[in-house]
Design a protein around this motif. Structure first.
Motif, PDB file in Angstrom:
ATOM      1  N   PHE B 292       0.834  -0.926   0.101  1.00  0.00           N
ATOM      2  CA  PHE B 292       0.111   0.068   0.015  1.00  0.00           C
ATOM      3  C   PHE B 292       0.870   1.127  -0.058  1.00  0.00           C
ATOM      4  CE2 PHE B 292      -3.501  -2.787   1.777  1.00  0.00           C
ATOM      5  CZ  PHE B 292      -4.074  -2.620   0.895  1.00  0.00           C
ATOM      6  N   GLY B 293       1.840   1.359   0.655  1.00  0.00           N
ATOM      7  CA  GLY B 293       2.796   2.322   0.955  1.00  0.00           C
ATOM      8  C   GLY B 293       3.369   2.636  -0.558  1.00  0.00           C
ATOM      9  N   VAL B 294       3.717   1.618  -1.402  1.00  0.00           N
ATOM     10  CA  VAL B 294       4.300   1.844  -2.615  1.00  0.00           C
ATOM     11  C   VAL B 294       3.264   2.259  -3.528  1.00  0.00           C
ATOM     12  CG1 VAL B 294       5.119   0.477  -4.549  1.00  0.00           C
ATOM     13  CG2 VAL B 294       6.204  -0.289  -2.327  1.00  0.00           C
ATOM     14  N   LEU B 295       2.164   1.845  -3.383  1.00  0.00           N
ATOM     15  CA  LEU B 295       0.839   2.452  -4.189  1.00  0.00           C
ATOM     16  C   LEU B 295       1.054   4.110  -3.671  1.00  0.00           C
ATOM     17  CD1 LEU B 295      -1.880   0.518  -4.495  1.00  0.00           C
ATOM     18  CD2 LEU B 295      -0.964   1.150  -6.103  1.00  0.00           C
ATOM     19  N   ALA B 296       0.678   4.186  -2.509  1.00  0.00           N
ATOM     20  CA  ALA B 296       0.546   5.830  -2.113  1.00  0.00           C
ATOM     21  C   ALA B 296       1.619   6.560  -2.237  1.00  0.00           C
ATOM     22  CB  ALA B 296      -0.168   5.715  -0.673  1.00  0.00           C
ATOM     23  N   SER B 297       2.933   6.243  -2.481  1.00  0.00           N
ATOM     24  CA  SER B 297       4.066   7.148  -2.455  1.00  0.00           C
ATOM     25  C   SER B 297       3.897   8.151  -3.455  1.00  0.00           C
ATOM     26  CB  SER B 297       5.187   6.610  -2.540  1.00  0.00           C
ATOM     27  OG  SER B 297       5.526   5.516  -1.756  1.00  0.00           O
ATOM     28  N   SER B 298       4.192   9.443  -3.212  1.00  0.00           N
ATOM     29  CA  SER B 298       4.134  10.350  -4.386  1.00  0.00           C
ATOM     30  C   SER B 298       5.476  10.847  -4.721  1.00  0.00           C
ATOM     31  CB  SER B 298       3.445  11.756  -3.970  1.00  0.00           C
ATOM     32  OG  SER B 298       3.842  12.139  -2.819  1.00  0.00           O
ATOM     33  N   CYS B 299       6.662  10.171  -4.347  1.00  0.00           N
ATOM     34  CA  CYS B 299       7.947  10.261  -4.599  1.00  0.00           C
ATOM     35  C   CYS B 299       8.743   9.142  -5.029  1.00  0.00           C
ATOM     36  CB  CYS B 299       8.332  11.120  -3.469  1.00  0.00           C
ATOM     37  SG  CYS B 299      10.152  11.206  -3.375  1.00  0.00           S
ATOM     38  N   LEU B 300       9.547   9.062  -5.620  1.00  0.00           N
ATOM     39  CA  LEU B 300      10.249   7.870  -6.107  1.00  0.00           C
ATOM     40  C   LEU B 300      10.966   7.097  -5.112  1.00  0.00           C
ATOM     41  CD1 LEU B 300      11.122   5.548  -8.108  1.00  0.00           C
ATOM     42  CD2 LEU B 300      12.609   7.048  -9.183  1.00  0.00           C
ATOM     43  N   ARG B 301      11.672   8.259  -4.351  1.00  0.00           N
ATOM     44  CA  ARG B 301      12.687   7.686  -3.034  1.00  0.00           C
ATOM     45  C   ARG B 301      11.834   6.737  -2.260  1.00  0.00           C
ATOM     46  NH1 ARG B 301      17.502  11.153  -1.620  1.00  0.00           N
ATOM     47  NH2 ARG B 301      17.975  12.165  -3.460  1.00  0.00           N
ATOM     48  N   ARG B 302      10.629   7.664  -1.664  1.00  0.00           N
ATOM     49  CA  ARG B 302       9.883   6.781  -0.881  1.00  0.00           C
ATOM     50  C   ARG B 302       9.317   5.634  -1.138  1.00  0.00           C
ATOM     51  NH1 ARG B 302       8.473   9.670   3.517  1.00  0.00           N
ATOM     52  NH2 ARG B 302       6.804   9.000   4.727  1.00  0.00           N
ATOM     53  N   GLN B 303       9.130   5.690  -2.643  1.00  0.00           N
ATOM     54  CA  GLN B 303       8.603   4.340  -3.134  1.00  0.00           C
ATOM     55  C   GLN B 303       9.680   3.186  -3.081  1.00  0.00           C
ATOM     56  OE1 GLN B 303       7.314   4.834  -7.379  1.00  0.00           O
ATOM     57  NE2 GLN B 303       5.423   3.891  -6.786  1.00  0.00           N
ATOM     58  N   VAL B 304      10.785   3.395  -3.022  1.00  0.00           N
ATOM     59  CA  VAL B 304      11.972   2.346  -3.019  1.00  0.00           C
ATOM     60  C   VAL B 304      12.202   2.315  -1.506  1.00  0.00           C
ATOM     61  CG1 VAL B 304      14.287   1.938  -3.615  1.00  0.00           C
ATOM     62  CG2 VAL B 304      13.149   3.582  -5.047  1.00  0.00           C
ATOM     63  N   ALA B 305      11.694   2.998  -0.604  1.00  0.00           N
ATOM     64  CA  ALA B 305      12.142   2.731   0.691  1.00  0.00           C
ATOM     65  C   ALA B 305      10.762   1.944   1.087  1.00  0.00           C
ATOM     66  CB  ALA B 305      11.852   4.172   1.430  1.00  0.00           C
ATOM     67  N   TYR B 306       9.745   2.157   0.641  1.00  0.00           N
ATOM     68  CA  TYR B 306       8.513   1.281   0.569  1.00  0.00           C
ATOM     69  C   TYR B 306       8.761  -0.271   0.089  1.00  0.00           C
ATOM     70  CZ  TYR B 306       5.279   4.062   3.466  1.00  0.00           C
ATOM     71  OH  TYR B 306       4.655   4.698   4.417  1.00  0.00           O
ATOM     72  N   LEU B 307       9.575  -0.254  -1.083  1.00  0.00           N
ATOM     73  CA  LEU B 307       9.810  -1.606  -1.532  1.00  0.00           C
ATOM     74  C   LEU B 307      10.940  -2.364  -0.815  1.00  0.00           C
ATOM     75  CD1 LEU B 307      10.530  -0.552  -5.252  1.00  0.00           C
ATOM     76  CD2 LEU B 307       8.923  -1.967  -4.600  1.00  0.00           C
ATOM     77  N   VAL B 308      11.734  -1.653   0.062  1.00  0.00           N
ATOM     78  CA  VAL B 308      12.690  -2.186   1.311  1.00  0.00           C
ATOM     79  C   VAL B 308      11.488  -2.981   2.158  1.00  0.00           C
ATOM     80  CG1 VAL B 308      14.039  -1.897   2.848  1.00  0.00           C
ATOM     81  CG2 VAL B 308      14.616  -0.672   0.871  1.00  0.00           C
ATOM     82  N   VAL B 309      10.456  -2.269   2.709  1.00  0.00           N
ATOM     83  CA  VAL B 309       9.505  -3.105   3.417  1.00  0.00           C
ATOM     84  C   VAL B 309       8.834  -4.071   3.085  1.00  0.00           C
ATOM     85  CG1 VAL B 309       7.439  -2.379   4.984  1.00  0.00           C
ATOM     86  CG2 VAL B 309       9.166  -0.576   4.503  1.00  0.00           C
ATOM     87  N   VAL B 310       8.534  -3.979   1.551  1.00  0.00           N
ATOM     88  CA  VAL B 310       7.826  -5.106   0.752  1.00  0.00           C
ATOM     89  C   VAL B 310       9.014  -6.254   0.830  1.00  0.00           C
ATOM     90  CG1 VAL B 310       7.032  -6.125  -1.321  1.00  0.00           C
ATOM     91  CG2 VAL B 310       6.318  -3.687  -0.512  1.00  0.00           C
ATOM     92  N   SER B 311      10.087  -6.237   0.923  1.00  0.00           N
ATOM     93  CA  SER B 311      11.084  -6.963   0.739  1.00  0.00           C
ATOM     94  C   SER B 311      11.219  -7.848   1.988  1.00  0.00           C
ATOM     95  CB  SER B 311      12.398  -6.719   0.044  1.00  0.00           C
ATOM     96  OG  SER B 311      13.210  -6.041   0.885  1.00  0.00           O
ATOM     97  N   VAL B 312      11.251  -6.965   3.107  1.00  0.00           N
ATOM     98  CA  VAL B 312      11.154  -7.487   4.419  1.00  0.00           C
ATOM     99  C   VAL B 312       9.982  -8.290   4.633  1.00  0.00           C
ATOM    100  CG1 VAL B 312      11.227  -6.780   6.929  1.00  0.00           C
ATOM    101  CG2 VAL B 312      12.917  -5.767   5.243  1.00  0.00           C
ATOM    102  N   GLY B 313       8.968  -7.960   4.369  1.00  0.00           N
ATOM    103  CA  GLY B 313       7.872  -8.711   4.714  1.00  0.00           C
ATOM    104  C   GLY B 313       7.952 -10.118   3.849  1.00  0.00           C
ATOM    105  N   THR B 314       8.253 -10.104   2.695  1.00  0.00           N
ATOM    106  CA  THR B 314       8.252 -11.470   1.880  1.00  0.00           C
ATOM    107  C   THR B 314       9.312 -12.110   2.566  1.00  0.00           C
ATOM    108  OG1 THR B 314       8.064  -9.693  -0.040  1.00  0.00           O
ATOM    109  CG2 THR B 314       8.594 -12.103  -0.348  1.00  0.00           C
ATOM    110  N   LEU B 315      10.539 -11.723   2.936  1.00  0.00           N
ATOM    111  CA  LEU B 315      11.634 -12.595   3.615  1.00  0.00           C
ATOM    112  C   LEU B 315      10.830 -13.182   4.738  1.00  0.00           C
ATOM    113  CD1 LEU B 315      14.610 -10.304   2.810  1.00  0.00           C
ATOM    114  CD2 LEU B 315      14.232 -12.582   2.051  1.00  0.00           C
TER     115      LEU B 315
END
Lengths: 110, 511
Positions: B292-315
């Motif tokens: 959801f964070g990736v979807l809601a981000s309005s800034c690429l850097r923030r989006q990548v930061a949320y991609l880190v959260v996604v990867s942590v969740g997956t792991l």
């Protein structure tokens, strides 16, 4: 002595958590300091509370005090002190950058 | 006893001290020392990884004090893999910073190497208190790095990050104190032996300290209730630092795997696998919220930061499944996600600088100076992150999904991972079109990317096709690593020697 130590630790933790939940950076710094005092006492007590016992091997010792927690506490104190001083500097820096000492960097709404 | 095992800790430390001493000689000297030491570190970690292929544990007793009394460093396949991953990621992050951003503040290279020392130490140590010390080393270096370059945004994010981590350290010490008070040891292998033999009345306190440890590592890993610090900290850090921080969450994951596979692992009796019932649901919810964070981000850097959260969740979800296959798949995914999110942080900075004042905000802005190059790189990165074939993200997710086939939680696992990937796909397509298609053709900033930065970005993004191409070799190594993790007795025997083992009842019957 156990009751005294545990009450002291509990009181320190309670004060520390109360201060950490406040919105001003200096309160949070003092709260973290109190919490680290409590943690240091706790670490110290993890080697059991004994008095007048030998720390190293001696032929006529009836009981031994555990020297390891003291080494751990020493390390923890040094690290905690360094971290706290860094946090103080950072809090002052944030005050300069953001213009107020709120942890979120916003002036409180009155 | 080979002394090479301590080099990943010593080399960055010596390099950092050298750079402090030669700080007056200018940036060329500093960069040369820094890059040379990084190259040395990569070479050493490859050599160390090579020695673990046979499956032996290498133990380095610091100061020659034997295992349960002194501090030991232990090298197994997992720690060798993590050290290699760290040095590869760090090499390219450092290369990127050599475009001039290392001069935004003082002592960038020194702090960077101190951080590497802490990271490598945390991956190698076999002692719980030593793990705490290395955590503090990497944290204090990361505080400095996070603030590198200055500015109000960084001060605010830095303040939150430092306060949270100090509170985390206090909890870590409480857990260590309680474990020491109950079991009288802090060596991980010895802890594993003592936990298995714990008295019934000790179990409750040990249980509490184990879960406290999980909270601490969960904070480092940015697991569900504790991930809110991550997006603002990572998106405000300078790009090379953010790229290096991609490994920081993995330190938490590594520590969770280490503690809950070894100390509270299969052999721990009543206390075995304490964390696993928490990891799967928490991992999946973290994954969903990250998406959801990736979807809601309005800034690429923030989006990548949320991609880190996604990867942590997956792991975390993968580790929570607790089979050899799921662990192996998680380790493969860990390699992929660390390198790719690192590369994406760097790419986001290149794009932001070419868009002038708009930066990485997803709104109308100038056309980037090198649209073809950057959009191709973004396309590769996005494909890899989302997990579309033919890149490594696809293989990693496929392995994870396969590992979950026979599990009772399969429906949840598949649903959350696939839907989250779909969300990431939507979000990144939107980002791509906002950055490269819907632009103001009149305004061009004319900023071009420096060649060192370009090399770093391309190299990190190219790891994805490489990981896919050598997928067989990599995944067979991660399978070996997972199998090694599943046999904590071998680790204990490797560290303590066989005579210290508790007597295991043999089932052999005389003929």
């Amino acid at each position: 002595m156990e009751i005294l130590i545990s009450t002291a630790i509990g009181f320190l933790v309670a004060c520390g958590i109360y201060l950490m939940l406040r919105a001003r950076t200096m309160d949070v710094v003092i709260g973290l300091t109190l919490l680290s005092y409590a943690v240091n006492l706790f670490l110290f007590a993890s080697g059991r509370l004994v008095s007048n016992s030998a720390a190293l091997i001696s032929p006529d010792a009836a009981a031994y005090a555990d020297p390891l927690p003291q080494a751990l506490v020493l390390t923890a104190i040094v690290i905690g002190f360094g971290m706290t001083s860094f946090l103080v500097v950072l809090a002052i820096r944030a005050f300069g950058d953001l213009g107020n000492d709120h942890v979120d960097g916003e002036a409180s709404k009155k | 006893m080979s002394h090479w095992l301590i080099m990943p800790v010593l080399l960055p430390m010596v390099a950092a001290i050298l750079m402090l001493l030669t700080a007056r000689l200018g940036r060329t000297v500093e960069r040369s020392i820094s890059l040379l030491s990084m190259l040395g570190l990569v070479a050493i970690s490859v050599a160390l990884l090579n020695t673990t292929l046979g499956g032996d544990y290498q133990v380095y007793a610091v100061g020659n004090w034997v295992a349960p009394f002194g501090i030991v460093l232990v090298l197994d396949r997992l720690s060798a893999l993590m050290v290699l991953l760290t040095s590869v990621l760090a090499l390219f992050s450092l290369l990127y910073a050599c475009n001039g951003q290392d001069r935004d503040g003082r002592h960038f290279h020194v702090l960077f190497h101190m951080q590497l020392m802490g990271l490598n130490g945390a991956f190698l140590t076999g002692d719980l208190f030593n793990l705490f010390v290395f955590f503090e080393i990497l944290l204090i270096a990361s505080y400095g790095l996070l603030l590198h370059g200055g500015g109000p945004l960084r001060s605010r994010a830095g303040l939150h990050y430092v306060i949270l981590n100090l509170a985390g350290s206090a909890l870590f010490l409480v857990a260590i104190g309680a474990l020491y008070g109950m079991l009288g040891t802090l060596n991980m292998a010895d802890l594993a032996v003592k936990v298995a033999q714990a008295e019934p009345e000790q179990l409750r306190l040990i249980h509490i300290s184990a879960l406290l440890l999980m909270v601490v590592f969960g904070l480092k890993a940015a697991l569900l209730p504790l991930y809110f610090w991550l997006p603002s900290a990572y998106s405000s850090a300078s790009p090379a630092v953010a790229a290096l921080f991609a490994i920081m969450t993995k330190v938490g994951i590594y520590s969770i795997i280490r503690m809950f596979m070894l100390v509270f692992g299969i052999e721990a009796g009543v206390l075995s696998h304490l964390a696993q019932p928490w990891l799967l649901p928490l991992g999946l919810v973290t994954l969903a919220l990250g998406a959801f964070g990736v979807l809601a981000s309005s800034c690429l850097r923030r989006q990548v930061a949320y991609l880190v959260v996604v990867s942590v969740g997956t792991l975390m979800a993968g580790v929570g499944l607790l089979t050899v296959e799921s662990l192996a798949a998680s380790l493969y995914y860990l390699l992929h996600s660390t390198l790719i999110t690192g590369g994406m942080f760097l790419l986001a900075d290149v794009i932001a600088r070419q868009r002038g004042d708009v930066g990485s905000q997803l709104r109308l802005g100038p056309t980037v100076t090198q649209p073809l190059l950057l959009s191709t790189l973004f396309f590769i990165g996005a494909l890899a992150v989302v997990g579309l074939p033919p890149l490594s993200g696809f293989i990693g997710k496929l392995l994870l999904l396969q590992a979950a086939v026979h599990e009772p939680s399969m429906a949840w696992f598949w649903a959350v991972i696939l839907i989250a990937s779909f969300f990431a796909l939507i979000a990144l397509s939107r980002t791509g079109s906002a950055l490269f298609l819907k632009t103001d053709d009149q305004a061009v900033t004319g900023v071009r990317v420096e060649s060192v930065s370009l090399i770093a970005v391309v190299a990190l993004l190219l790891t994805s096709p490489l990981l896919a191409f050598y997928g067989g070799a990599v995944s067979s190594f991660t399978t070996d690593a997972a199998e090694q993790l599943m046999q904590p007795m071998n680790y204990i025997e490797g560290v303590l020697g066989s005579q210290q083992l508790p007597v295991v009842a043999t089932t052999e019957v005389a003929p």
